[in-house]
Design a protein around this motif. Structure first.
Motif, PDB file in Angstrom:
ATOM      1  N   SER A  68       0.838  -1.214   0.000  1.00 30.34           N
ATOM      2  CA  SER A  68       0.000   0.000   0.000  1.00 30.34           C
ATOM      3  C   SER A  68       0.865   1.254   0.000  1.00 30.34           C
ATOM      4  O   SER A  68       0.591   2.213  -0.744  1.00 30.34           O
ATOM      5  N   GLU A  69       1.913   1.252   0.824  1.00 27.73           N
ATOM      6  CA  GLU A  69       2.824   2.403   0.858  1.00 27.73           C
ATOM      7  C   GLU A  69       3.520   2.589  -0.485  1.00 27.73           C
ATOM      8  O   GLU A  69       3.655   3.722  -0.978  1.00 27.73           O
TER       9      GLU A  69
ATOM     10  N   SER B  33       2.794   7.588  -9.196  1.00 25.50           N
ATOM     11  CA  SER B  33       1.989   8.697  -9.730  1.00 25.50           C
ATOM     12  C   SER B  33       0.527   8.252  -9.811  1.00 25.50           C
ATOM     13  O   SER B  33       0.224   7.054  -9.825  1.00 25.50           O
ATOM     14  N   ALA B  34      -0.349   9.214  -9.905  1.00 22.47           N
ATOM     15  CA  ALA B  34      -1.792   8.921  -9.969  1.00 22.47           C
ATOM     16  C   ALA B  34      -2.117   8.070 -11.194  1.00 22.47           C
ATOM     17  O   ALA B  34      -2.927   7.143 -11.118  1.00 22.47           O
TER      18      ALA B  34
ATOM     19  N   MET C  43       2.416   1.634  -3.380  1.00 22.74           N
ATOM     20  CA  MET C  43       1.423   2.108  -4.355  1.00 22.74           C
ATOM     21  C   MET C  43       1.178   3.605  -4.193  1.00 22.74           C
ATOM     22  O   MET C  43       1.024   4.318  -5.191  1.00 22.74           O
ATOM     23  N   ARG C  44       1.149   4.093  -2.962  1.00 24.62           N
ATOM     24  CA  ARG C  44       0.928   5.529  -2.726  1.00 24.62           C
ATOM     25  C   ARG C  44       2.086   6.378  -3.263  1.00 24.62           C
ATOM     26  O   ARG C  44       1.901   7.540  -3.574  1.00 24.62           O
ATOM     27  N   SER C  45       3.262   5.758  -3.356  1.00 26.89           N
ATOM     28  CA  SER C  45       4.407   6.518  -3.851  1.00 26.89           C
ATOM     29  C   SER C  45       4.399   6.656  -5.375  1.00 26.89           C
ATOM     30  O   SER C  45       5.166   7.447  -5.930  1.00 26.89           O
TER      31      SER C  45
ATOM     32  N   ARG D 266      11.797  -0.439  -0.026  1.00 30.55           N
ATOM     33  CA  ARG D 266      11.228  -0.810   1.277  1.00 30.55           C
ATOM     34  C   ARG D 266      11.707  -2.195   1.753  1.00 30.55           C
ATOM     35  O   ARG D 266      11.177  -2.750   2.696  1.00 30.55           O
TER      36      ARG D 266
ATOM     37  N   ARG E 232      -0.959   4.458 -10.478  1.00 27.08           N
ATOM     38  CA  ARG E 232      -1.875   3.815  -9.504  1.00 27.08           C
ATOM     39  C   ARG E 232      -3.182   3.431 -10.202  1.00 27.08           C
ATOM     40  O   ARG E 232      -3.696   2.334 -10.020  1.00 27.08           O
ATOM     41  N   GLU E 233      -3.705   4.337 -10.998  1.00 23.05           N
ATOM     42  CA  GLU E 233      -4.977   4.109 -11.678  1.00 23.05           C
ATOM     43  C   GLU E 233      -4.884   2.915 -12.623  1.00 23.05           C
ATOM     44  O   GLU E 233      -5.777   2.054 -12.642  1.00 23.05           O
TER      45      GLU E 233
ATOM     46  N   ASN F  28      -4.589  -0.337 -10.639  1.00 23.40           N
ATOM     47  CA  ASN F  28      -5.898  -0.667 -10.048  1.00 23.40           C
ATOM     48  C   ASN F  28      -6.817  -1.326 -11.075  1.00 23.40           C
ATOM     49  O   ASN F  28      -7.498  -2.307 -10.769  1.00 23.40           O
TER      50      ASN F  28
END
Length: 184
Positions: free
Chosen positions: A124-125, A131-132, A127-129, A180, A135-136, A139
């Protein structure tokens, strides 16, 4: 001459349907001596002995029409039945594998759900890093399990753009995960 005394458990002929009276009288006369005998057979297990006596009385009731009304005592017959019940129960227990307590279950490895939870947090972390746009596209294609064509239609972009974004989004996600500490 005095007529032979009929045993108290047998006040009526055996074929009469009053089974409760027969069992009641059998129980009154033979319960204590039979229980004493069975407690010895069961090595002092009174609970088991009570069960055996109960089963013996049930079998006597079922066999009431075959019991000898002229016998001075039914104790030999009852003792034989009780002894056979004890033997059968021991054989039945010996035929089954022994039951075990909680000990072996405590040492059985249980899947650690903490590791799955940590993996979800790290992903999740990562994925948040991204770009939009990345991520889109991830998803739509990976999380919603859509084909490239379905994702292009849902997002309103060309199929070639979806393919390109998926390629670069996966590369970016891999880098974010490696940062990570997650490796393939």
């Amino acid at each position: 001459m005095v007529p032979p005394r009929r045993p108290p458990w047998r006040s009526r002929p055996a074929r009469e349907p009053d089974g409760e009276l027969i069992v009641s009288r059998l129980y009154q006369e033979y319960h204590r001596p039979l229980l004493s005998f069975v407690v010895r057979l069961t090595a002092g297990d009174r609970q088991f002995a009570e069960d055996v006596v109960q089963e013996t009385m049930i079998r006597a009731w079922r066999s009431a029409d075959r019991l000898d009304a002229d016998a001075p005592s039914l104790m030999p017959w009852l003792a034989t039945v009780a002894r056979r019940i004890v033997i059968d129960e021991r054989r039945r227990k010996d035929a089954r594998p022994p039951e075990s307590g909680e000990g072996p279950l405590e040492s059985v490895p249980v899947p650690d759900q903490m590791e799955d939870l940590l993996r979800q947090v790290v992903v999740s972390e990562a994925m948040r890093s991204l770009s939009a746009a990345h991520r889109e596209i991830l998803n739509e294609t990976i999380l919603r399990d859509r084909s490239v064509n379905e994702a292009a239609e849902a997002l309103g972009i060309p199929v070639g753009t979806v393919k390109s974004r998926v390629y670069y989004a996966v590369r970016a996600l891999r880098v974010a995960l490696e940062e990570r500490g997650v490796t393939a």
